[in-house]
Scaffold this motif. Sequence first.
Motif, PDB file in Angstrom:
ATOM      1  N   LYS A 240       0.831  -1.204   0.000  1.00 42.61           N
ATOM      2  CA  LYS A 240       0.000   0.000   0.000  1.00 42.61           C
ATOM      3  C   LYS A 240       0.863   1.250   0.000  1.00 42.61           C
ATOM      4  O   LYS A 240       0.550   2.245  -0.657  1.00 42.61           O
ATOM      5  CB  LYS A 240      -0.920  -0.007   1.229  1.00 42.61           C
ATOM      6  N   ARG A 241       1.968   1.184   0.748  1.00 37.05           N
ATOM      7  CA  ARG A 241       2.855   2.357   0.859  1.00 37.05           C
ATOM      8  C   ARG A 241       3.535   2.652  -0.476  1.00 37.05           C
ATOM      9  O   ARG A 241       3.673   3.822  -0.865  1.00 37.05           O
ATOM     10  CB  ARG A 241       3.909   2.073   1.942  1.00 37.05           C
TER      11      ARG A 241
ATOM     12  N   PHE B 130      13.742   5.697   4.563  1.00 33.61           N
ATOM     13  CA  PHE B 130      14.046   5.298   3.187  1.00 33.61           C
ATOM     14  C   PHE B 130      12.849   5.555   2.266  1.00 33.61           C
ATOM     15  O   PHE B 130      12.994   6.117   1.177  1.00 33.61           O
ATOM     16  CB  PHE B 130      14.431   3.818   3.174  1.00 33.61           C
ATOM     17  N   LEU B 131      11.663   5.174   2.719  1.00 34.05           N
ATOM     18  CA  LEU B 131      10.451   5.398   1.926  1.00 34.05           C
ATOM     19  C   LEU B 131      10.157   6.887   1.761  1.00 34.05           C
ATOM     20  O   LEU B 131       9.694   7.325   0.698  1.00 34.05           O
ATOM     21  CB  LEU B 131       9.263   4.697   2.570  1.00 34.05           C
TER      22      LEU B 131
ATOM     23  N   GLN C 215      10.223  11.839  -1.636  1.00 34.59           N
ATOM     24  CA  GLN C 215      10.813  13.124  -2.003  1.00 34.59           C
ATOM     25  C   GLN C 215      11.335  13.088  -3.436  1.00 34.59           C
ATOM     26  O   GLN C 215      11.158  14.049  -4.193  1.00 34.59           O
ATOM     27  CB  GLN C 215      11.944  13.476  -1.027  1.00 34.59           C
ATOM     28  N   TYR C 216      11.977  11.983  -3.797  1.00 35.90           N
ATOM     29  CA  TYR C 216      12.460  11.822  -5.170  1.00 35.90           C
ATOM     30  C   TYR C 216      11.296  11.821  -6.158  1.00 35.90           C
ATOM     31  O   TYR C 216      11.381  12.421  -7.242  1.00 35.90           O
ATOM     32  CB  TYR C 216      13.248  10.521  -5.295  1.00 35.90           C
ATOM     33  N   GLY C 217      10.212  11.155  -5.783  1.00 32.44           N
ATOM     34  CA  GLY C 217       9.050  11.081  -6.660  1.00 32.44           C
ATOM     35  C   GLY C 217       8.428  12.436  -6.945  1.00 32.44           C
ATOM     36  O   GLY C 217       7.789  12.623  -7.990  1.00 32.44           O
ATOM     37  N   LYS C 218       8.624  13.388  -6.036  1.00 30.05           N
ATOM     38  CA  LYS C 218       8.050  14.721  -6.215  1.00 30.05           C
ATOM     39  C   LYS C 218       8.986  15.665  -6.964  1.00 30.05           C
ATOM     40  O   LYS C 218       8.592  16.789  -7.291  1.00 30.05           O
ATOM     41  CB  LYS C 218       7.711  15.316  -4.847  1.00 30.05           C
ATOM     42  N   CYS C 219      10.233  15.229  -7.205  1.00 31.68           N
ATOM     43  CA  CYS C 219      11.192  16.070  -7.917  1.00 31.68           C
ATOM     44  C   CYS C 219      10.829  16.148  -9.398  1.00 31.68           C
ATOM     45  O   CYS C 219      10.488  15.132 -10.012  1.00 31.68           O
ATOM     46  CB  CYS C 219      12.605  15.506  -7.782  1.00 31.68           C
TER      47      CYS C 219
END
Length: 246
Positions: free
Chosen positions: A54-55, A230-231, A236-240
Amino acid sequence: MNRAIIYKALYVLVHWAFTIFEQVSGTLDYVTNKIVGFCHEFLFISERNSYLPKRITRIRKIPAHLTVILGSEQPSYKDLANLVIWCLATRINFISFYDHKGLLKKNEDELQYEISKRKLKEDHVIWHKGSESTYKNGFIGRKVHVKIVSEEDGKDSVVNLTKKLSQTKNINFNIEDISEQLQKQYEFPEPDLGFVCGKTFSLYNYPPWQIRVTEFLSIGSHRDITFSFFLNMLDQYGKCEQRWGK
């Protein structure tokens, strides 16, 4: 005279109280880090089947290749092993560790041992050493490619490759030829995401041809890093927004 004695007594009292506070605070931090480290090692097993799927669906994008720059830190093999296991869990196919001092490459067996204690039987960890790998066909389960990089894989490899190309019959080689050959030597795709460890944000002569499109994030330290952290870094990377040089 009385005031001087009072001020001196107050100074000694404040200094004594602050010293006790520092000792207690340091002890609490140490105990807390140990408890957190102990818990996330074992709680991750139960999280893997329920919480994790889910995460992950909430993460916008998963990097194909994560690279970790140790910087000035000494390697903690159990914490680096956790990163490999978490890459397996989140379907990150490639992870590399860059230690410019070369200590991690000399003690690669310790990292392999820590990973073997944590991975599932059906998980497959593919180790890359130079042009060699432990890849085998026919296995069932998840897989992750692992590579350890040191400073000698940077500038030295450019020098050696240039010498090699200069000795060939084709003397009209160019920058594109060198770049192509360096990519073949490195084997891995360019990192999408890089974790920089330590208080100083530096790439420590990381092979420059590999990080043209890498998004680097500072994580402070790889020691006692938790799965939740880590998640969050993947979030944060996904929002870059990567503009690819535009």
